[in-house]
Design a protein around this motif. Structure first.
Motif, short mmCIF file in Angstrom:
data_model
loop_
_atom_site.label_atom_id
_atom_site.label_comp_id
_atom_site.label_asym_id
_atom_site.label_seq_id
_atom_site.Cartn_x
_atom_site.Cartn_y
_atom_site.Cartn_z
N TYR A 44 0.60 -1.61 -0.51
CA TYR A 44 -0.11 0.27 0.55
C TYR A 44 1.04 1.16 -0.28
O TYR A 44 2.02 1.32 0.63
N GLN A 102 0.39 4.92 1.72
CA GLN A 102 0.09 6.34 2.16
C GLN A 102 0.74 8.02 1.39
O GLN A 102 1.19 7.97 2.52
N ARG A 113 -3.86 10.86 4.11
CA ARG A 113 -4.31 10.69 3.30
C ARG A 113 -4.61 9.07 3.62
O ARG A 113 -3.68 8.39 4.84
N GLY A 114 -5.77 8.59 2.51
CA GLY A 114 -6.06 6.78 3.37
C GLY A 114 -5.23 5.88 2.69
O GLY A 114 -3.87 6.41 1.71
N LEU A 115 -5.20 4.66 2.14
CA LEU A 115 -4.07 3.58 1.68
C LEU A 115 -5.13 3.12 0.83
O LEU A 115 -5.66 3.07 0.10
N LEU A 134 -4.40 0.73 -2.41
CA LEU A 134 -3.70 -0.61 -2.75
C LEU A 134 -2.87 -1.17 -3.95
O LEU A 134 -3.21 0.10 -5.30
N GLU A 141 -2.74 -2.95 -9.05
CA GLU A 141 -4.16 -2.11 -8.76
C GLU A 141 -3.88 -0.93 -8.94
O GLU A 141 -5.29 0.05 -9.63
N PHE A 159 4.45 6.76 2.18
CA PHE A 159 4.08 5.54 3.35
C PHE A 159 4.03 4.39 2.61
O PHE A 159 2.85 4.62 2.49
N LEU A 184 3.84 0.81 3.50
CA LEU A 184 3.05 0.04 3.66
C LEU A 184 2.72 -1.58 3.12
O LEU A 184 2.04 -2.08 1.93
N PHE A 215 -0.05 -5.50 9.46
CA PHE A 215 1.12 -4.65 8.80
C PHE A 215 2.31 -3.91 9.19
O PHE A 215 2.40 -4.49 10.28
N PRO A 218 6.11 -2.40 9.93
CA PRO A 218 6.14 -0.36 10.29
C PRO A 218 6.41 0.47 9.24
O PRO A 218 5.97 1.68 9.89
N ARG A 245 9.02 5.32 4.36
CA ARG A 245 8.66 6.64 5.30
C ARG A 245 9.90 7.20 3.11
O ARG A 245 10.70 7.37 3.33
N GLN A 283 -13.54 5.68 -4.12
CA GLN A 283 -13.45 4.55 -2.24
C GLN A 283 -14.43 4.21 -1.75
O GLN A 283 -15.80 4.57 -2.03
N GLY A 301 2.90 8.12 12.40
CA GLY A 301 3.85 6.94 11.29
C GLY A 301 4.53 6.08 11.62
O GLY A 301 5.42 4.81 11.59
N ARG A 302 3.19 4.81 12.61
CA ARG A 302 3.52 3.73 12.78
C ARG A 302 2.10 2.60 10.87
O ARG A 302 1.64 3.22 10.65
N GLY A 303 2.38 1.37 11.02
CA GLY A 303 1.62 0.07 10.81
C GLY A 303 -0.14 0.86 10.78
O GLY A 303 -0.15 1.11 11.70
N LEU A 304 -0.50 -0.07 10.67
CA LEU A 304 -1.73 -0.04 11.18
C LEU A 304 -2.42 -1.27 11.72
O LEU A 304 -1.51 -2.11 11.42
N PHE A 335 -9.87 3.50 11.12
CA PHE A 335 -9.74 3.41 9.54
C PHE A 335 -10.50 2.27 9.28
O PHE A 335 -10.91 1.28 9.68
N PHE A 383 -9.86 0.83 1.74
CA PHE A 383 -9.41 1.09 2.94
C PHE A 383 -10.26 3.01 2.89
O PHE A 383 -10.33 3.49 1.88
N GLY A 384 -10.74 3.29 3.45
CA GLY A 384 -11.34 5.18 3.92
C GLY A 384 -9.77 5.72 3.90
O GLY A 384 -8.65 5.00 4.39
N LYS A 385 -10.18 6.58 3.92
CA LYS A 385 -9.26 7.81 4.70
C LYS A 385 -9.17 8.30 6.07
O LYS A 385 -8.02 8.72 5.88
N GLY A 386 -9.89 7.43 6.77
CA GLY A 386 -9.57 8.09 8.30
C GLY A 386 -10.29 9.07 8.25
O GLY A 386 -10.30 10.41 7.76
#
Lengths: 114, 114
Positions: free
Chosen positions: A36, A38, A42-44, A46, A59, A88, A90, A105, A107, A110, B2, B40-43, B88, B104-107
């Motif tokens: 993914y 990001q 914003r969202g993710l 794919l 995709e 970012f 993922l 997921f 980590p 970036r 989305q 800054g991390r994964g989901l 999300f 996924f949505g934008k959160g």
């Protein structure tokens, strides 16, 4: 237990340079693997997913590619980076449990393209 | 486009208050999941609700699903500063060949002030 690793954690690359991001999963076999992207706030999105070695589904058409040389290894590549590739990244894995698809997921990496 | 869209985009509350986030989607689904992402991390997966369920609880989390309105809500009760994160929703579409993918949505960015 299962773990997922991504490296590098941070990367700054000039426009036009190549890219290779690596993701590996431990503790499971034949996982589904995902890349993914990001963008900030914003969202993710794919980018690629893989249900087996050598099986890659794309995709979004772009200058990125993915490969799965081993069962638990997923690589994201580019021959020439664009400014718009910053973000970012993922990696995630899942195992189809018959009726649902929970993803785990890493980590993240970036990437800044200058 | 989305599949999931969270509302609101950002939410700021005081510690101890409840936080409610909403998610709308467009096509029929098998399941809907909620994930959390610290900066800054994964989901991280929080909770899954199946299309034939209407409500589900997990600790301080309560998720509802209304398939007739194609919407879901996530309620976090008695919020804590550590709940500060982006949340999300993710859906897997209910058609053949799509079960490997989540959209996924934008959160919603939740800030819990101490």
């Amino acid at each position: 237990s299962q773990t997922i690793h991504q490296w590098p954690a941070t990367l700054v690359q000039p426009v036009g340079s190549p890219l290779s991001l690596e993701c590996t999963v431990e503790g499971t076999s034949n996982p589904n693997l995902y890349w993914y992207r990001q963008a900030a706030g914003r969202g993710l999105q794919l980018l690629f997913y893989s249900v087996g070695i050598g099986q890659i589904s794309s995709e979004v058409p772009q200058n990125l590619s993915a490969s799965r040389p081993q069962d638990r290894q997923f690589i994201l590549s580019s021959k020439k980076l664009l400014l718009s590739d910053s973000g970012f990244y993922l990696c995630a894995w899942s195992r189809w449990e018959g009726s649902y698809n929970e993803q785990f997921f890493g980590p993240g990496t970036r990437l800044t393209v200058l | 486009s989305q599949q999931g869209e969270e509302d609101p985009q950002a939410l700021s509350i005081q510690e101890g208050e409840n936080a409610t986030m909403n998610c709308s989607y467009k096509t029929s689904i098998n399941n809907l999941q909620w994930y959390r992402q610290n900066s800054g991390r994964g989901l991280v997966h929080l909770i899954l609700i199946r299309s034939n369920e209407r409500e589900k609880h997990s600790g301080r989390l309560r998720v509802t699903l209304d398939t007739s309105k194609k919407s879901s809500s996530l309620l976090i009760t008695a919020s804590r500063a550590a709940d500060t994160a982006s949340y999300f929703c993710a859906t897997d579409a209910n058609y053949q060949g799509s079960n490997y993918k989540l959209t996924f949505g934008k959160g919603t960015l939740l800030t819990v002030n101490p």
